[in-house]
Scaffold this motif. Structure first.
Motif, PDB file in Angstrom:
ATOM      1  N   SER A 104     -17.724  24.426  86.163  1.00 54.29           N
ATOM      2  CA  SER A 104     -17.643  23.171  85.404  1.00 54.29           C
ATOM      3  C   SER A 104     -16.244  23.073  84.820  1.00 54.29           C
ATOM      4  O   SER A 104     -15.376  23.888  85.148  1.00 54.29           O
ATOM      5  N   ARG A 163     -18.508  23.937  71.721  1.00 59.51           N
ATOM      6  CA  ARG A 163     -19.701  23.341  72.350  1.00 59.51           C
ATOM      7  C   ARG A 163     -19.808  23.650  73.837  1.00 59.51           C
ATOM      8  O   ARG A 163     -20.136  22.778  74.653  1.00 59.51           O
ATOM      9  N   ASN A 202     -21.513  24.855  77.098  1.00 58.04           N
ATOM     10  CA  ASN A 202     -22.907  24.937  77.510  1.00 58.04           C
ATOM     11  C   ASN A 202     -23.075  26.046  78.552  1.00 58.04           C
ATOM     12  O   ASN A 202     -22.163  26.818  78.812  1.00 58.04           O
ATOM     13  N   ARG A 203     -24.248  26.091  79.141  1.00 52.26           N
ATOM     14  CA  ARG A 203     -24.527  27.236  80.033  1.00 52.26           C
ATOM     15  C   ARG A 203     -23.825  27.134  81.385  1.00 52.26           C
ATOM     16  O   ARG A 203     -23.977  28.034  82.215  1.00 52.26           O
ATOM     17  N   ASN A 204     -23.052  26.087  81.601  1.00 51.17           N
ATOM     18  CA  ASN A 204     -22.231  26.023  82.812  1.00 51.17           C
ATOM     19  C   ASN A 204     -20.802  26.487  82.586  1.00 51.17           C
ATOM     20  O   ASN A 204     -19.954  26.397  83.473  1.00 51.17           O
ATOM     21  N   GLN A 241     -26.339  32.027  75.735  1.00 51.62           N
ATOM     22  CA  GLN A 241     -27.366  31.150  76.296  1.00 51.62           C
ATOM     23  C   GLN A 241     -28.116  31.853  77.440  1.00 51.62           C
ATOM     24  O   GLN A 241     -28.496  31.236  78.429  1.00 51.62           O
ATOM     25  N   GLY A 261     -26.982  33.926  79.591  1.00 50.55           N
ATOM     26  CA  GLY A 261     -26.262  34.222  80.817  1.00 50.55           C
ATOM     27  C   GLY A 261     -25.414  33.087  81.345  1.00 50.55           C
ATOM     28  O   GLY A 261     -25.940  32.056  81.747  1.00 50.55           O
ATOM     29  N   ASN A 278     -31.547  30.631  69.445  1.00 52.50           N
ATOM     30  CA  ASN A 278     -31.662  31.354  70.722  1.00 52.50           C
ATOM     31  C   ASN A 278     -30.391  31.294  71.557  1.00 52.50           C
ATOM     32  O   ASN A 278     -30.449  31.257  72.780  1.00 52.50           O
ATOM     33  N   MET A 279     -29.241  31.247  70.911  1.00 45.15           N
ATOM     34  CA  MET A 279     -27.989  31.103  71.644  1.00 45.15           C
ATOM     35  C   MET A 279     -27.528  32.428  72.265  1.00 45.15           C
ATOM     36  O   MET A 279     -26.661  32.441  73.135  1.00 45.15           O
ATOM     37  N   ARG A 330     -34.621  31.556  86.353  1.00 42.57           N
ATOM     38  CA  ARG A 330     -33.474  31.465  85.457  1.00 42.57           C
ATOM     39  C   ARG A 330     -33.177  30.051  84.969  1.00 42.57           C
ATOM     40  O   ARG A 330     -32.074  29.723  84.558  1.00 42.57           O
ATOM     41  N   VAL A 334     -25.671  20.085  70.896  1.00 43.01           N
ATOM     42  CA  VAL A 334     -25.335  21.475  71.214  1.00 43.01           C
ATOM     43  C   VAL A 334     -26.517  22.206  71.836  1.00 43.01           C
ATOM     44  O   VAL A 334     -26.464  23.405  72.070  1.00 43.01           O
ATOM     45  N   LYS A 359     -29.071  23.748  74.439  1.00 40.49           N
ATOM     46  CA  LYS A 359     -28.825  24.328  75.762  1.00 40.49           C
ATOM     47  C   LYS A 359     -29.184  23.371  76.892  1.00 40.49           C
ATOM     48  O   LYS A 359     -28.718  23.528  78.002  1.00 40.49           O
ATOM     49  N   VAL A 369     -28.318  20.431  77.223  1.00 37.93           N
ATOM     50  CA  VAL A 369     -27.249  19.470  77.483  1.00 37.93           C
ATOM     51  C   VAL A 369     -26.399  19.964  78.655  1.00 37.93           C
ATOM     52  O   VAL A 369     -25.896  21.069  78.649  1.00 37.93           O
ATOM     53  N   ASP A 387     -23.031  19.417  80.644  1.00 43.26           N
ATOM     54  CA  ASP A 387     -21.737  18.741  80.662  1.00 43.26           C
ATOM     55  C   ASP A 387     -21.696  17.510  79.758  1.00 43.26           C
ATOM     56  O   ASP A 387     -21.199  16.453  80.140  1.00 43.26           O
TER      57      ASP A 387
END
Lengths: 366, 366
Positions: free
Chosen positions: A34, A90, A92-94, A117, A119, B150-151, B233, B319, B321, B323, B325
Motif C-alpha cells: 500500500s 494511522r 492500517n494493516r496494509n 494489528q 501482523g 487490540n492493536m 487471517r 483508526v 482495523k 479501515v 486505506d
C-alpha cells in the motif's frame, strides 16, 4: 547482485545481496502493498542512511521511527515507540515496516510487524554483518526480558531482505568481527568446504573486500536457509544453529547486554563448544587449534571472560530456551563441519572446560 | 458433551462444550505435552475455580498467575506478569498455558503463549458466555494500546477449548446479555434458521437453561469456525464477524474500556448496522424491529449512548482495523441472516443514522 531464495512455502522470500542496493527503488517497491511505509531504525544508523532509503520509496507516505541504539533498549517500552508511531500516523494493516539497522532493530521491527494489528508486512535492511548473515534468515523476532534474552517474540517472516554491503563501511571493526563469528559458525556446524575457504580468506573479510563479503554472506544465508527450511519452528535440526549460543547467552546475560557483542559471545561460546567436544573425544587437539586460530584471526574472543565463574554459567544456562525439561543441551562438534545436539553431557566435563577457559585469562570484559 | 472441531490444517483443535467439564482431567491431559503448566486467570475468577482446575491437572507442576480483572488492565504491564511468572518458575518452550477467564484473560494468555519463547501451547477455558462463543474460535489474541483496542497481538490457535457452562452460574446478568449479543450476531450475519431459534428461545438463554445454552454455544462456535476456517487471517469473509464491531469499538473507545461491556457495545453496534442497512433500502422497517426486539429481550442496549457525538464516532472509527486505506468499511445486512462488507456508504447516511440513534436517548452510559 546475488539472490538467495528462502523456501518456506507461502512464507518464502528473497534475500538480495550486493553493493549499492539501498538506492535501488525497484528492489523495494514490489514488496510494498500500500502507500503506507514505516521505517524503523535507530539513532546511530538512521542519520547515516534513512535519507537514501526514503528516496528509494518513490510515491510512498513514509513514517519514521528512530529507536535508541543498543541491546539495552531491546525491551517493550522501546518496542512501543514503533506502535506509537504507527498509530499516530494511522497506519492500517496494509502498512509495510522496513527495519533499517542491526539485529536489535531487526528483531524489534520484526516483532512489531508480527504484533501490530496481529501482523503486517515487513522488509529487512540489515546494516551489520552479523544481522546480514543471522537475522536475515529464520524469522526470529523479539525482545528481551530482565530474566532472559529474546524471551518474548514471534517466528515471523519478512517479505524480502535487502543486504547492501556498502553499509558495512561505517561499521566499527568489533562489529565486523562479531559478524564473522556467525559466518565461521556455518562452516563449523555443517559446511567443511566453506570452513576451508574461510581459513584461506578470513583476512579479506576483515578488510571488507566486496567479492569476498558477497560470497561469504551468500554462502552463510544459503546454509541458514537450508536448515531453517527444514525446521521453521526450531523443533529439530535448527537447533544446530545454536552452536556457541548456550555458552554465549550465559556470557551476555552475566556481563549485561552490550558489554560483549552477541557475536563476540558466540565466538567464545564456539570455542568452549569445541573444547567440550575435545573433552568428549570427538575433536582432535589440532582441530581445536584450527578453530582457535580462525577465531583469533577474525579478532574474536577465544575464551570465557576471566571475570566469570562456572556457577554463573550454569545458572544462566538453565533458563536458556535450549533447555528441554530441565536437561542441559549443547550443540557440539563430532568433527569440524559436523555439529550435533547432545543432552547427556556430564556436568563435571562442562565445569572443567569452563574453569580451564576462565583460568586461561585470555578474555576480559570489554 | 458436544464437540466442535475447528478445522485449520495443522492448527486444528477441538472445542468441548458441556456441564462439569472443568473437573474432567481426561479432557485436559491429552493436550498438555510436558509436566509444566501455567494457569493464567484473574483475581475475580481465580478464587472461584482455580482449585477445581488444579485438581484436574494430575501429576503436573502447576504455576499460577492471577491478573487484575478488567479490560483496563489489558496492556503490556499486565501481560508481563505472565512472562514474569513463567520465567520465575523456569518454564521452557514445552510449557502449556491455560487461560481461565473471560475474553481479556483469554486474549492476554493467548498472546503470552504466542510470544513466550516465540510460541508455546495453550488451552482456553473461557468462563464468560461472550468468550465461550467469541474468543473460543479464531485465534485472535492481543492487548490494547492507548490509541486503540487490540492493536497489538497475534493470530494464534489453542490446543483445545474447554467450555464448562456451569461456570456461567457465577456470572453477572449483564455479562450473560453481553454474550447473547455475539450469539445473536451469528444468526444475523449468516444463519437465518438460528436467528428464528433465538427469537423462540432467547428467554431460556437469559435464564441459563443448560440444553439451550449448549445448543446456542455449539451453533455459534460452528458458525464462527466455518467462517474462520475459510479465512484464518481475516483477509476476506471473516470480516463479516465484525458485524456491529465498527460502531461498537467506537463506543468502547469513547466511553473508556469497562464502562459498557464489549457485548453491549456490539449490541448497540448491530442495531446501528441494521438501521444503516434500512437507510440503504436493504432491510424493511419490520426487519429492524425484529432486531431491536430480540436485542431488547436479551437485555442489551438498542441505541448509541446518548452522551456521545457523531464526531466522536467518526474519529474513533477512522483508526479502526477495519479501515482499508482510509475508507470506512461497514458490515451491513442485505437481509436478516445475510451480512455483506460495504466500503461505499455515504458519510451523510452514516451521520444521520448515528444522530437519530443518539437522539433517541434510549441508551445511557452505565
Amino acid at each position: 547482485m546475488q539472490i538467495v531464495q528462502v523456501d518456506l512455502g507461502d512464507r518464502s522470500y528473497p534475500i538480495y545481496i550486493g553493493s549499492g542496493l539501498l538506492s535501488e527503488s525497484n528492489l523495494f517497491l514490489p514488496h510494498i502493498k500500500s502507500d503506507q511505509v514505516c521505517i524503523v531504525t535507530n539513532q546511530t544508523v538512521g542519520p547515516l542512511y534513512e535519507n537514501v532509503l526514503q528516496s528509494s520509496l518513490t510515491g510512498k507516505r513514509v513514517a519514521l521511527v528512530e529507536l535508541p541504539d543498543g541491546e539495552a533498549h531491546k525491551n517493550f517500552s522501546t518496542l512501543n515507540l514503533v506502535f506509537d508511531g504507527l498509530l499516530q500516523a494511522r497506519h492500517n494493516r496494509n502498512t509495510t515496516l522496513i527495519a533499517l539497522g542491526g539485529g536489535v532493530v531487526g528483531d524489534m521491527c520484526g516483532f512489531a510487524a508480527a504484533s501490530y494489528q496481529r501482523g503486517v508486512n515487513f522488509i529487512q535492511v540489515p546494516t551489520t554483518l552479523l544481522s546480514q548473515v543471522d537475522s536475515s534468515v529464520g524469522g526470529k523476532t523479539g525482545i528481551n526480558h530482565p530474566l532472559g534474552k529474546n524471551m518474548i517474540g514471534a517466528f515471523y517472516q519478512p517479505q524480502a531482505v535487502i543486504i547492501d554491503i556498502d553499509l558495512l563501511a561505517t561499521l566499527p571493526a568489533r562489529e565486523i568481527s562479531a559478524g564473522l563469528a556467525e559466518i565461521i559458525k556455518y562452516g563449523l556446524l555443517g559446511d567443511g568446504e566453506f570452513l576451508l575457504w574461510l581459513e584461506q580468506n578470513i583476512e579479506r573479510l576483515v578488510a571488507l573486500e566486496s567479492d569476498a563479503l558477497i560470497y561469504a554472506i551468500q554462502r552463510s544465508c544459503e546454509n541458514k536457509a537450508r536448515i531453517v527450511a527444514a525446521d521453521e519452528r526450531e523443533s529439530g535440526v535448527r537447533a544446530l544453529l545454536n552452536l556457541g549460543h548456550t555458552f554465549g547467552h550465559a556470557i551476555e546475560t552475566q556481563l549485561g547486554y552490550g558489554n560483549w557483542l552477541h557475536g563476540e559471545a558466540v565466538g567464545a561460546g564456539m570455542m568452549l563448544a569445541a573444547e567440550l567436544s575435545e573433552k568428549l573425544g570427538w575433536l582432535a587437539t589440532e582441530d581445536v587449534a584450527r578453530v582457535r586460530n580462525l577465531l583469533a584471526r577474525a579478532v574474536l574472543p577465544i575464551a570465557a571472560p576471566k571475570s566469570m565463574t562456572v556457577d554463573q554459567f550454569l545458572t544462566h544456562m538453565s533458563v536458556d530456551k535450549k533447555v528441554m525439561d530441565g536437561r542441559l543441551r549443547f550443540v557440539l562438534l563430532k568433527a569440524l563441519g559436523e555439529a550435533v545436539v547432545v543432552s547427556d553431557v556430564g556436568l563435571a566435563d562442562v565445569e572443567q572446560v569452563l574453569q580451564a577457559s576462565i583460568n586461561s585469562g585470555l578474555a576480559d570484559i570489554r
